[in-house]
Scaffold this active site. Sequence first.
Site, short mmCIF file in Angstrom:
data_model
loop_
_atom_site.label_atom_id
_atom_site.label_comp_id
_atom_site.label_asym_id
_atom_site.label_seq_id
_atom_site.Cartn_x
_atom_site.Cartn_y
_atom_site.Cartn_z
N GLY A 193 -0.45 -0.40 8.35
CA GLY A 193 -1.71 -0.17 9.06
C GLY A 193 -2.94 -0.74 8.36
O GLY A 193 -4.01 -0.81 8.95
N GLY A 194 -2.79 -1.12 7.08
CA GLY A 194 -3.88 -1.81 6.38
C GLY A 194 -5.11 -0.95 6.18
O GLY A 194 -5.07 0.29 6.23
N CYS A 204 -7.59 -0.74 8.19
CA CYS A 204 -7.96 -0.12 9.46
C CYS A 204 -7.40 1.29 9.61
O CYS A 204 -8.15 2.24 9.82
CB CYS A 204 -7.46 -1.03 10.59
SG CYS A 204 -7.58 -0.30 12.21
N ASP A 219 -8.93 -10.62 8.21
CA ASP A 219 -10.13 -10.60 7.36
C ASP A 219 -10.12 -11.66 6.26
O ASP A 219 -11.18 -12.00 5.73
CB ASP A 219 -10.26 -9.23 6.67
CG ASP A 219 -10.89 -8.17 7.55
OD1 ASP A 219 -11.06 -8.41 8.76
OD2 ASP A 219 -11.22 -7.08 7.02
N ARG A 258 0.81 -1.22 0.00
CA ARG A 258 0.00 0.00 0.00
C ARG A 258 0.85 1.28 0.00
O ARG A 258 0.38 2.36 -0.37
CB ARG A 258 -0.88 -0.03 1.24
CG ARG A 258 -1.90 1.06 1.37
CD ARG A 258 -2.58 0.96 2.72
NE ARG A 258 -3.44 -0.19 2.81
CZ ARG A 258 -4.71 -0.21 2.42
NH1 ARG A 258 -5.26 0.86 1.92
NH2 ARG A 258 -5.43 -1.31 2.54
N GLY A 263 -25.55 -1.77 7.20
CA GLY A 263 -24.60 -2.42 8.11
C GLY A 263 -23.79 -1.37 8.84
O GLY A 263 -24.19 -0.19 8.94
N VAL A 264 -22.63 -1.79 9.33
CA VAL A 264 -21.82 -0.91 10.17
C VAL A 264 -21.30 0.30 9.40
O VAL A 264 -21.39 1.45 9.87
CB VAL A 264 -20.62 -1.69 10.76
CG1 VAL A 264 -20.03 -0.94 11.92
CG2 VAL A 264 -21.04 -3.08 11.19
N HIS A 313 -19.71 6.26 41.21
CA HIS A 313 -20.91 7.06 41.00
C HIS A 313 -20.51 8.53 40.87
O HIS A 313 -19.67 8.99 41.64
CB HIS A 313 -21.85 6.91 42.20
CG HIS A 313 -23.03 7.83 42.14
ND1 HIS A 313 -24.10 7.58 41.31
CD2 HIS A 313 -23.29 9.01 42.77
CE1 HIS A 313 -24.97 8.57 41.45
NE2 HIS A 313 -24.51 9.44 42.33
#
Length: 467
Positions: A40-41, A43, A314, A36, A184-185, A446
């Site tokens: 990092g691909g 993502c 993937d 590329r 979808g996402v 809290h």
Amino acid sequence: MSETYDLVIIGGGPGGYNCAIRAGQLGLKTACVEMRGTLGGTCLNVGCIPSKALLHASEMFEAANTEFAALGIKTGSLELDLDTMIGQKDEAVDGLTKGIEFLFKKNGVDYIRGKGRIAGSGKVEVEAESGETSTLETRNIVIATGSEVTPLPGVEIDEKRVVSSTGALSLDKVPGKLVLIGAGVIGLELGSVWRRLGSEVTVVEYLDRILPGMDSELAKTAQRIFAKQGMDFKLGTKVTGVDTSGETLAVTLEPAEGGEATTIEADTVLVCIGRRPFTEGLGLETVGIETDKRGFIANDHFRTSAENVWVVGDCTHGPMLAHKAEDEGVACAERIAGKAGHVNYGVIPGVVYTAPEIASVGKTEDELKSEGRKYKKGKFPFQANSRARTNHATDGFVKILADAETDEILGAHMIGANVGEMISELCLAMEFRASSEDVARTCHPHPTLTEAIRQAAMGVEGWTMQS
Ligand code: FAD
Ligand code: NAD
């Protein structure tokens, strides 16, 4: 003659780069081949990171436009500077991809730029951008080549008007009308970005629900909230074509079951109907690996059918998520080093980074029902959580599912502000095979949103106290 590597990884995404770093830590002589131009691909370059940078910026823009006044903050009229917004996204990407180069150096990993191809057992041929080829000798090969956009037949992506997620991350103006193909996402995240910046968004989904695979109660609530925010959903509908000949695009729709066609107009169409493994042209045949019909490479604890050839991320089965790829990369490096690397596929969270966020881990209620498993359920609305009330973020709920007999937590599903961060508490609980009572009896600070988790856990045994 060059030295033989212990492993050569093809692909520098979350699967590949984490595998490389872990292998380097474990003292293995490691190279990572990436074509590329940056590490990092998907993502880091065109996925998780740039989309979250735009989600954050667009959420701030919308909040400034619609929420600040009620908090007593006067801003005057707001103006969008899209170039700067896209620029800050590119800067985030640039910094993070360079960070991986640093981590490679730190851990003694060789970063080899070029296209990798298996050339028989123990050999990876690399074609540099100049066209020059070289061959790396290695004891192990890890395939981590990731995925690519699934095309829709009849709809040609030009990354200008008809875009994939990659084009949708860098539009040069806000589309007046944006049509998303697929609820979808990616559709919901990037649709949210452009809606917040001013687009009229129509979502066309083949199925009769959004977010298939996620808990259906969660998906139904999400759809109601997104519709209130202004997204128009056309469920049970398919796109049969996009006519690009005019100034505006003409999108032809048909009921999923077939029937009369209608046409809607769009300035931009985003095709987001899923991703498919990227395994073509890899020389798999030289080591006898076959893919399934969809292109996935099968694995048994990351081993492929070929000796000393491994696969992660993937391009092999399982959810297409960066953290799943990362965990596989790490476990694969450990196995190559002779350790017992392992991934617990029952505890891989999924998060949709919309507003509100949606987060899930473990079994959905639909799955438990279809498996006939007896379960108990605790649910708590953010409407009854004090921090959600002070933050004016009361949409959503937390739902915890536990085994009816043992009380072991089987799944957790949440929609609400920050649930993408909060889900990790349940992941950890599930890794320790905690019961709902363990969570219910853990002191939570809290006022925090995490108290909704505790109240939902109490609800599993019927003693929710605050609603
Ligand atoms: P990839 O990241 O695809 O990396 C594979 C790399 O291999 C690529 O860089 C490619 O160039 C390289 N390569 C391929 N073939 C060769 C070859 N022959 N030689 C050399 N190099 C090669 N996941 C999440 O968990 N959270 C999110 O928020 C999220 N958001 C996303 C948003 C978008 C818009 C998209 C598209 C995806 C998103 N994902 C998200 C999914 C996530 O990006 C992927 O699951 C993840 O990147 C997979 O990692 P990988 O290493 O398997 O593959
Ligand atoms: P997806 O699988 O999430 O959704 C695709 C949607 O398109 C589904 O609802 C499907 O029913 C629908 N669809 C399929 N064919 C269709 C058609 N012909 N017409 C209309 N609808 C159709 O895929 P995606 O949104 O493209 O995302 C791809 C991958 O990237 C996913 O696997 C996801 O896990 C990953 N991703 C993750 C995140 C995250 O974790 N936050 C963000 C973005 C992407």
